[in-house]
Design a protein around this motif. Sequence first.
Motif, short mmCIF file in Angstrom:
data_model
loop_
_atom_site.label_atom_id
_atom_site.label_comp_id
_atom_site.label_asym_id
_atom_site.label_seq_id
_atom_site.Cartn_x
_atom_site.Cartn_y
_atom_site.Cartn_z
N SER A 106 40.21 45.14 31.99
CA SER A 106 39.96 46.41 31.31
C SER A 106 41.19 47.31 31.37
O SER A 106 41.53 47.99 30.40
CB SER A 106 38.76 47.11 31.94
OG SER A 106 38.59 48.39 31.40
N VAL A 143 37.21 41.96 36.19
CA VAL A 143 36.81 42.70 34.99
C VAL A 143 37.56 44.03 34.90
O VAL A 143 38.02 44.43 33.83
CB VAL A 143 35.28 42.93 34.97
CG1 VAL A 143 34.87 43.83 33.83
CG2 VAL A 143 34.54 41.60 34.89
N GLY A 183 41.56 47.12 40.20
CA GLY A 183 41.05 45.77 39.94
C GLY A 183 41.70 44.74 40.84
O GLY A 183 41.04 43.86 41.40
N VAL A 205 33.07 50.07 34.24
CA VAL A 205 33.43 49.30 35.42
C VAL A 205 33.96 50.19 36.55
O VAL A 205 33.77 49.87 37.72
CB VAL A 205 34.42 48.14 35.12
CG1 VAL A 205 33.79 47.10 34.23
CG2 VAL A 205 35.72 48.62 34.55
N ILE A 253 34.56 39.44 41.26
CA ILE A 253 34.21 39.45 39.83
C ILE A 253 34.46 40.83 39.24
O ILE A 253 35.06 40.97 38.17
CB ILE A 253 32.75 38.99 39.63
CG1 ILE A 253 32.63 37.51 39.99
CG2 ILE A 253 32.29 39.25 38.20
CD1 ILE A 253 31.22 37.01 40.14
N LEU A 254 34.02 41.86 39.94
CA LEU A 254 34.23 43.23 39.46
C LEU A 254 35.73 43.54 39.36
O LEU A 254 36.19 44.15 38.39
CB LEU A 254 33.55 44.22 40.40
CG LEU A 254 33.48 45.68 39.97
CD1 LEU A 254 32.80 45.83 38.62
CD2 LEU A 254 32.75 46.48 41.03
N VAL A 297 34.54 50.21 28.44
CA VAL A 297 34.38 49.26 29.54
C VAL A 297 35.05 49.80 30.79
O VAL A 297 34.51 49.66 31.89
CB VAL A 297 34.95 47.87 29.14
CG1 VAL A 297 35.01 46.94 30.34
CG2 VAL A 297 34.10 47.26 28.04
#
Length: 135
Positions: free
Chosen positions: A70, A66, A24, A88, A62-63, A84
């Motif tokens: 997560s 998230v 992330g 993702v 954005i990904l 999630v």
Amino acid sequence: MSEQPSGWAAGYAAFAGVMLVIVGFFQACAGLVAVLEDEFFVVGAGWTFKFDVTTWGWIHLILGIVILVSGFGIFTGNAAARTVGVIVAGLSAVANFLWLPWYPIWATIVIALDVAIIWALTAHGRDIKRISDGA
């Protein structure tokens, strides 16, 4: 009587959480670079999926956020965070597949990490809950 998770299973579950946080962060960084300096990434040969680099930057940013959230949720043992996380990580793999023309080696590495995350969460995700509960 609760079953004690094996050290390997707990390690894989923790691996998934840590890797979600790292992937992330990496996704968000790549997205931020693409948004702020879109000429940093240069596409090679023609490619079917043509989005503007800035658009890809926003997708990755954005990904990435998230995915990062997560990853932290995995350590709570929350089943929703695991679900999630799998979703993702799958979206991240698809996004990086489409990102291949701009950064092929990096995208391939992230896809491999995403697959490992999905496997760890689906095979050993429940063990993180047992560990967080003190089982």
